[in-house]
Design an enzyme around this catalytic site. Structure first.
Site, PDB file in Angstrom:
ATOM      1  N   SER A  13       0.964  -1.314   0.131  1.00  0.00           N
ATOM      2  CA  SER A  13       0.029  -0.057  -0.193  1.00  0.00           C
ATOM      3  C   SER A  13       0.875   1.259   0.089  1.00  0.00           C
ATOM      4  O   SER A  13       1.997   1.151   0.406  1.00  0.00           O
ATOM      5  CB  SER A  13      -0.903   0.031   1.257  1.00  0.00           C
ATOM      6  N   TYR A  28      -2.301  -0.559  10.214  1.00  0.00           N
ATOM      7  CA  TYR A  28      -2.250  -0.934   8.785  1.00  0.00           C
ATOM      8  C   TYR A  28      -0.766  -0.200   8.306  1.00  0.00           C
ATOM      9  O   TYR A  28      -0.485  -1.109   7.411  1.00  0.00           O
ATOM     10  CB  TYR A  28      -3.521  -0.326   8.186  1.00  0.00           C
TER      11      TYR A  28
END
Ligand code: NAD
Length: 277
Positions: free
Chosen positions: A157, A170
Site C-alpha cells: 500500500s 495498517y
C-alpha cells in the site's frame, strides 16, 4: 520479439493461480482478468459469496475457476485449500496475496486517541496483513519450491512508503509486507530457484468497501476532507479504478518480468511522486 510473442507472455493457459481475498474488490478484478488470460483460478476467501456482478463476469471468461473457503490466518485451513487445489488442477504456479485490510477500531479520530485504540483491533490489523501474507506464502510457496518455479505477488500500500495519518497498525503492517516481499524474493532465489519470483504492488487510493465512507460521504457521495486531500495530492486527480491495477499485476506474473524480483510497484496516479508543492 514480435507482437505474437509478446502477447504469448500473457497467456496463462494451464497455469494455476491461487488468489487470497479473491471475493473482495481488487482480488475479484484480478481473478476475472487472469481467467480471461486462460488461467485456472482458485478464488480463496473467508467469504465465499460472490457479488452478482462478479459471477456474471466470471461466467464469460475462458479459464476454469473454483471458489473455496480459506482463512489466511489458519495454517490447517490453508493446507486444506492446497490439497483441494491440487486435486482440482494438479499444481500451484502462482499466489496472489490479496486478503488484507484495516479494522475500523484501529483508526484514530476526534473521539479515539491513539492511546486508546483497542489491542484486539491493532492485533487484528497487524496479523491480517502480515501473517495473512506470510502463512499463504509458506503453504503455497512450498509447492513452488518443489517445482523450482513460481511467482508470489503481494499487495502492499501507499502506507508502506510513508504512513498515512489515522491508521497506524495498517501502515506498519503494510510496510512489513513490502519488507517481507524483499526478504522472500532473496530467500527463494538463493535457496530454491532464481525462477521463483516475489514482488508486490502498492495501490494508491481505490474506492472499495473498506474505505468508501472514509473518503466519500455516505449520504451525499461528496469527498470527505480526507478524500479531498488525497485527490489534491494525486497528480492524476482521481481515485484508482480496480482495473488500473491489472497492467502491473499481469506484468509481474508473466515471464515479461522474468528478471524482476523483490520490487514493490506503486500504482497510484503519481501520489508517491508528488511532494505536495
Ligand atoms: P476487500 O475488503 O474488498 O477485500 C479483502 C478480502 O479479504 C475480502 O473479500 C475478505 O473477505 C478477505 N479476507 C479478510 N480476512 C480474511 C481471512 N482471514 N482469510 C481469508 N480472506 C480474508 O478489500 P480490497 O480493497 O479489495 O483490498 C485488497 C487488498 O488490497 C488488501 O490487502 C488491501 O489492504 C489492499 N489495498 C487496498 C487499497 C484500496 O484502496 N482499496 C489500497 C491499497 C492496498
Amino acid at each position: 520479439m514480435d507482437l505474437k510473442e509478446i502477447t504469448q507472455l500473457y497467456d496463462f493457459t494451464g497455469k494455476t493461480i491461487v488468489i487470497t481475498g479473491a471475493t473482495g474488490v481488487l482480488g475479484g478484478e484480478i481473478a476475472c482478468a487472469l481467467l480471461g488470460c486462460g488461467a485456472n483460478i482458485a478464488m480463496m476467501d473467508r467469504n465465499t459469496k460472490l457479488e452478482a456482478d462478479l459471477v456474471k463476469r466470471i461466467d464469460s471468461t475462458v479459464g476454469r475457476v473454483i471458489v473455496i473457503y480459506g482463512n489466511v490466518l489458519k495454517r490447517p485451513s490453508l493446507e486444506k485449500c492446497a490439497a483441494k487445489i491440487i486435486e482440482e488442477f494438479g499444481r500451484i504456479d502462482y499466489l496472489i496475496n490479496a486478503a488484507g485490510g484495516n479494522h475500523p477500531e484501529a483508526t484514530t479520530g476526534p473521539q479515539k486517541a491513539f492511546f486508546d485504540l483497542p489491542e484486539k483491533a491493532l492485533q487484528f490489523t497487524s496479523e491480517l496483513n502480515l501473517l495473512g501474507t506470510m502463512l499463504p506464502s509458506q503453504v503455497f510457496g512450498k509447492y513452488m519450491a518443489e517445482q523450482r518455479e513460481g511467482v508470489i505477488l503481494n499487495i502492499s500500500s501507499m502506507n508502506a512508503l510513508r504512513p498515512l495519518t489515522r491508521i497506524p497498525a495498517y501502515s506498519a503492517a503494510k510496510a512489513a509486507v513490502s519488507n517481507f516481499t524483499q526478504w522472500l524474493a532473496v530467500h527463494m532465489a538463493q535457496e530454491y530457484s532464481p525462477d521463483i519470483r516475489v514482488n508486490a504492488v502498492a495501490p494508491g487510493f481505490f474506492l472499495t468497501r473498506q474505505n468508501r465512507f472514509l473518503l466519500t460521504d455516505e449520504k451525499s457521495g461528496e469527498l470527505t476532507p480526507r478524500g479531498k486531500s488525497i485527490i489534491d495530492h494525486t497528480p492524476m486527480g482521481r481515485f484508482g479504478q480496480p482495473e488500473d491495477l491489472l497492467g502491473a499485476v499481469l506484468w509481474l506474473l508473466s515471464p515479461a518480468s522474468k528478471f524482476v524480483t523483490g520490487i514493490v510497484v506503486p500504482v497510484d496516479g503519481g501520489f508517491s511522486a508528488f511532494s505536495g508543492v
